[in-house]
Design a protein around this motif. Structure first.
Motif, PDB file in Angstrom:
ATOM      1  N   LYS A 145       0.835  -1.218   0.000  1.00  0.00           N
ATOM      2  CA  LYS A 145       0.000   0.000   0.000  1.00  0.00           C
ATOM      3  C   LYS A 145       0.866   1.263   0.000  1.00  0.00           C
ATOM      4  O   LYS A 145       0.583   2.222  -0.721  1.00  0.00           O
ATOM      5  N   THR A 172       2.435   1.765  -3.364  1.00  0.00           N
ATOM      6  CA  THR A 172       1.426   2.228  -4.322  1.00  0.00           C
ATOM      7  C   THR A 172       1.222   3.729  -4.175  1.00  0.00           C
ATOM      8  O   THR A 172       1.234   4.473  -5.161  1.00  0.00           O
ATOM      9  N   GLU A 173       1.066   4.177  -2.936  1.00  0.00           N
ATOM     10  CA  GLU A 173       0.852   5.612  -2.707  1.00  0.00           C
ATOM     11  C   GLU A 173       2.080   6.433  -3.145  1.00  0.00           C
ATOM     12  O   GLU A 173       1.950   7.485  -3.743  1.00  0.00           O
ATOM     13  N   LYS A 191       2.353   6.167  -7.261  1.00  0.00           N
ATOM     14  CA  LYS A 191       1.199   6.164  -8.180  1.00  0.00           C
ATOM     15  C   LYS A 191       1.278   7.272  -9.229  1.00  0.00           C
ATOM     16  O   LYS A 191       0.798   7.099 -10.343  1.00  0.00           O
ATOM     17  N   LYS A 192       1.910   8.383  -8.865  1.00  0.00           N
ATOM     18  CA  LYS A 192       2.038   9.474  -9.845  1.00  0.00           C
ATOM     19  C   LYS A 192       2.913   9.068 -11.027  1.00  0.00           C
ATOM     20  O   LYS A 192       2.836   9.644 -12.095  1.00  0.00           O
ATOM     21  N   ASP A 242       1.366   2.959 -13.344  1.00  0.00           N
ATOM     22  CA  ASP A 242       1.142   1.593 -12.836  1.00  0.00           C
ATOM     23  C   ASP A 242       2.372   0.706 -12.946  1.00  0.00           C
ATOM     24  O   ASP A 242       2.636  -0.125 -12.079  1.00  0.00           O
ATOM     25  N   VAL A 256       4.737   1.329 -10.129  1.00  0.00           N
ATOM     26  CA  VAL A 256       4.150   0.808  -8.888  1.00  0.00           C
ATOM     27  C   VAL A 256       4.323  -0.714  -8.854  1.00  0.00           C
ATOM     28  O   VAL A 256       4.822  -1.280  -7.873  1.00  0.00           O
ATOM     29  N   ASP A 257       3.930  -1.374  -9.947  1.00  0.00           N
ATOM     30  CA  ASP A 257       3.995  -2.840  -9.992  1.00  0.00           C
ATOM     31  C   ASP A 257       5.412  -3.346  -9.794  1.00  0.00           C
ATOM     32  O   ASP A 257       5.654  -4.303  -9.055  1.00  0.00           O
TER      33      ASP A 257
END
Lengths: 284, 574
Positions: free
Chosen positions: B147, B150-151, B154-155, B158, B161-162
């Motif tokens: 989490k 991701t935060e 995220k900008k 994806d 993030v992944d």
């Protein structure tokens, strides 16, 4: 209608015959002729005989520290850009002690007018050299004569692309009044360097010394939008000393860049501190 | 305490140790733990040896102990520095980056670069591998880190993030599978009670200034104060604030005074060296009675000193800076909550008494991350103490320095209701014009100094922690709050009779409350991050109390609870 009388009459601490009286007269006339009422005007100043000027007319005044007439002027202008702000200072105050502020406010380009009483000597401390004192001038401190190259405020300002650069003479109140009016009306940082005899301490650059040399640049004789020509003209010093507007460059002011001022003055603009709550989410 | 672990990340500036540290701190916070994180960095942009330490606990914590449980070493120096002190801990490192000949306990090789390349095709993800590996050793629920990543990313889209999550997961799995002793650092089940904040002192000060309705901030960048300037600048457009980087600190405070004179709420941010340049304008604030808020984040001096380290060495300077005498106020927050609420309070005090008000922090408080309850902006009251247009219109001729029984003159701003306002750095009369007569001087000096008496009544009493009638009272101010609280807990558990008295309202001291609380103390011990006991001197000078002993430290490092207890033992106090 605003008249010179609205700006009042005050007892001064100046020497009789001092050029400061003429500058005060020109400032009052310029403000009255532009229809500025005293409550719309803020004069800031530093320390020196020149910097006492704001005490001798009725208006808002912030008489601060030696060399520091400009920073409070910028702060106040940003806080309330509807005020007409003039910083009144001297050659020692502005070009010596406050030299850094002079450089960087030319760069910042706030819409304020800087009036420098340039008598080429320190008056209040009784006759030491200033940054604009002539080479060779002997004083009680510069006993072998001044050997530091005099600072040329106009050339310096033009080299920094100052948006309004002018020179007046305390001996010509009518001309000086017009210059100050133009400077106030100019949108941007406007410099009015005023040649001013110091009758007590400067025995070299006297009233007659200046009178014999100064001349007014006429329209057609000089066009202030040519920076190189303005620079050349600013270096003319000696037998003949030009007066008038040397250089004008209209460009966005410091305040123009501040979007927050577009909806009103900063002091009149109330933000909502509770909006801080939204920012707190970023720390969760 | 069932969980109390310290994870330290060490490496060169630019290696991303802060990214790893912050990700871990956020992960622990998200899961409901209390977190405290400190940074040690050098005055350079690349290279050098820096550390980021995260402590995780289920008890409230605001101090860093000297132990390290998990060291993530990104450079050899991290190992050299820490190896002696590793008693029961583990060192996570990548043998491809750092050569260790005999990889046995406490060393644990995690092929961070290789995993990152294998899983994501790019070694830049190796920092996420490291974060994951640390959590793997703790058998910590992985989802929290997912989490956080991701935060954080995220900008950037994806894919980024992944990849970060994949890399972290691979590090996590690798550690769980390969570490010889299973879940050695396993932590108790997290309570998952979130909604709290993880925040640094500097950000809390910035938030406090915005909540107070700051309108103008002029400053010159200087570590460790710059974070406040940048925080306010980042949010300036949304809060109608003008932030200006001044040409020097002299200009900064003079600009603030000009803006304040014209009616704006204004502040500056600086550290000791910058404040030296401001001291002349401090006096200008004093004599012109122009409100100003000065955030001063201390670092060890003199001169350039240790730019990125911590000290409480500027108190006596702040108390006496500038020629002449005039009232001033000094607040010293000890926690992020203090930073937020007391910054807002500083603006109200400045406006109420028309004086300069200091918020004194230091590198330790400025840069450390704390978990705390969400601030409540509705508790912040904006009180300007300005004349209304109607009041002003009723006055014949406005006197900026009108003599009043309290010494506080009604304040109007230039251009208000057709009146003029005159302020002067010379001694002046009630109208603000130069007046050098002796009678006037006496009136005006008394008027200004009188404000100090009223101000003193507004100063909050010190906060007492521990048994009231303890034999030893540990007195501190500002950022030593956290370490001293912990010292008291430890010493009480060892059977000592000790309590803690913490001052946030440092000057003028709340005299009555201070005397009442300390009057019966058998042994007063002042604990300060400086070499001369500056607060102790103030306390003795302002009260008739006697400070029995000073516990001092001025090596640039903050206090650990252990170091305070060691000093107390050396001095025979316990």
């Amino acid at each position: 209608m605003v008249s010179v009388e609205d700006y009042g009459e005050f007892e001064t601490e100046w020497c009789p015959g001092c050029g400061n009286f003429m500058i005060l007269k020109a400032v009052k006339r310029a403000l009255a002729e532009l229809g500025k009422s005293p409550d719309e005007v803020l004069l800031t100043s530093g320390i020196g005989q020149s910097s006492k000027l704001p005490h001798y007319l009725k208006c808002n005044v912030f008489n601060g520290l030696h060399g520091r007439s400009l920073p409070p002027a910028i702060g106040a202008k940003v806080a309330n850009h509807e005020l007409t702000v003039l910083a009144v200072t001297g050659d020692g105050d502005c070009y010596g002690e406050g030299g850094n502020h002079f450089l960087h406010n030319v760069r910042r380009n706030p819409n304020i007018t800087l009036i420098v009483h340039d008598n080429q000597i320190y008056g209040l401390t009784k006759g030491q050299a200033s940054p604009t004192s002539e080479l060779g001038m002997k004083t009680k401190v510069q006993t072998h004569g001044v050997f530091n190259t005099p600072l040329n405020p106009l050339s310096l300002a033009i080299s920094l692309d100052c948006s309004f650069v002018s020179r007046g003479f305390a001996g010509d109140v009518a001309h000086l009044t017009e210059l100050i009016k133009k400077a106030i009306q100019h949108k941007g940082f406007s410099l009015v360097d005023v040649l001013q005899p110091c009758i007590s301490f400067n025995k070299l650059n006297t009233f007659s010394w200046y009178s014999e040399r100064v001349y007014k640049m006429e329209e057609g004789d000089h066009s202030p939008d040519d920076r190189i020509k303005a620079f050349e003209r600013s270096m003319e010093w000696g037998e003949r000393i030009p007066l008038g507007v040397f250089y004008v460059n209209e460009k966005p002011t410091f305040e123009d860049h501040l979007d927050v001022l577009k909806s009103g003055t900063l002091v009149g603009n109330k933000s909502d501190p509770q909006k801080v709550d939204e920012l707190l989410d970023r720390f969760i | 305490m069932s969980t109390d672990l310290v994870i330290k990340v060490g490496g060169a500036a630019g290696q991303g140790l802060q990214t790893i540290g912050v990700a871990l701190a956020k992960t622990f916070k998200k899961s409901g733990f209390n977190v405290f994180a400190t940074q040690f960095y050098l005055s350079r942009v690349r290279g050098g040896h820096n550390t980021f330490q995260v402590r995780v606990s289920d008890e409230p914590i605001r101090a860093m102990p000297e132990k390290v449980d998990i060291l993530i070493a990104l450079d050899e120096e991290s190992i050299e520095e820490q190896i002696e002190e590793m008693t029961d801990g583990v060192i996570i490192f990548d043998n491809e980056v750092i050569k260790v000949n005999d990889v046995k306990e406490p060393f644990f090789h995690v092929p961070m670069l290789k995993i990152a390349k294998d899983v994501c095709g790019n070694k830049i993800y190796s920092n996420s591998v490291a974060s994951g590996a640390a959590l793997g050793l703790m058998c910590f629920e992985f989802d929290y880190l997912a989490k956080v990543l991701t935060e954080a990313f995220k900008k950037k889209g994806d894919e980024i993030v992944d990849n970060n999550i994949k890399a972290a997961r691979a590090g996590y799995d690798y550690a769980k599978k390969n570490f010889p002793s299973d879940c050695k650092f396993s932590v108790s089940e997290p309570s998952d009670k979130d909604g709290r904040m993880l925040i640094a002192g500097n950000d809390a000060v910035g938030l406090g200034a915005l909540a107070a309705g700051v309108q103008f901030l002029a400053a010159y960048p200087m570590t460790p104060s710059t974070g406040v300037m940048t925080y306010v600048a980042a949010n300036a457009d949304d809060f109608n604030v003008v932030v200006e980087q001044a040409e020097d600190e002299i200009a900064a405070l003079n600009m603030v005074l000009g803006a304040s004179f014209a009616g704006a709420r204004a502040m500056t941010t600086t550290s000791g060296g910058g404040f030296c340049l401001m001291s002349e304008a401090l006096g200008l604030s004093g004599i012109t009675e122009t409100p100003a808020v000065i955030f001063l984040s201390q670092r060890p001096g003199p001169a350039t000193g240790l730019p990125t380290m911590t000290e409480q060495g500027d108190l006596q300077f702040v108390l006496t800076a500038a020629q002449g005498e005039f009232p001033r106020c000094v607040l010293a927050p000890g926690t992020p909550d203090d930073c937020f609420y007391m910054t807002a309070e500083a603006f109200n005090i400045a406006d109420k008494y028309q004086i300069p008000v200091f918020i004194m922090s230091d590198q330790y408080l400025a840069d450390s991350l704390f978990t705390c309850q969400r601030f409540d902006p509705s508790k912040v009251k904006v009180e300007r103490y300005l004349m209304s247009d109607e009041e002003l219109a009723d006055t014949d001729e406005y006197k900026r320095y009108e003599i009043t029984p309290t010494g506080v003159s009604p304040r109007a701003i230039p251009g208000q209701a057709g009146k003029v306002v005159v302020a002067d750095s010379d001694e002046h009369n009630e109208y603000g014009h130069i007046d050098q007569t002796i009678e006037n001087r006496i009136l005006m000096n008394e008027k200004r100094m009188k404000k100090l008496d009223l101000l003193r009544e507004d100063m909050e009493p010190p906060h007492q922690y521990g048994p009231k009638d303890a034999r030893i009272t540990l007195v501190g101010w500002g950022s030593t709050y956290g370490p001293l609280m912990e010292v008291v807990n430890i010493l009480i558990s060892e059977g000592h009779s000790v309590n803690h008295l913490h001052f946030t309202h440092v000057f003028p001291l709340p005299l009555e409350a201070t005397k009442n609380i300390l009057g019966n103390s058998e042994t007063i011990v002042c604990v300060e991050n400086n070499a001369t006991g500056q607060f102790a001197k103030l306390l003795e000078y302002e009260t008739d109390l006697h400070v029995s002993e000073n516990v001092l430290r001025s090596d640039g490092k903050p206090y650990s609870p252990e170091s305070i207890i060691r000093s107390m033992r050396e001095k025979g106090l316990i």
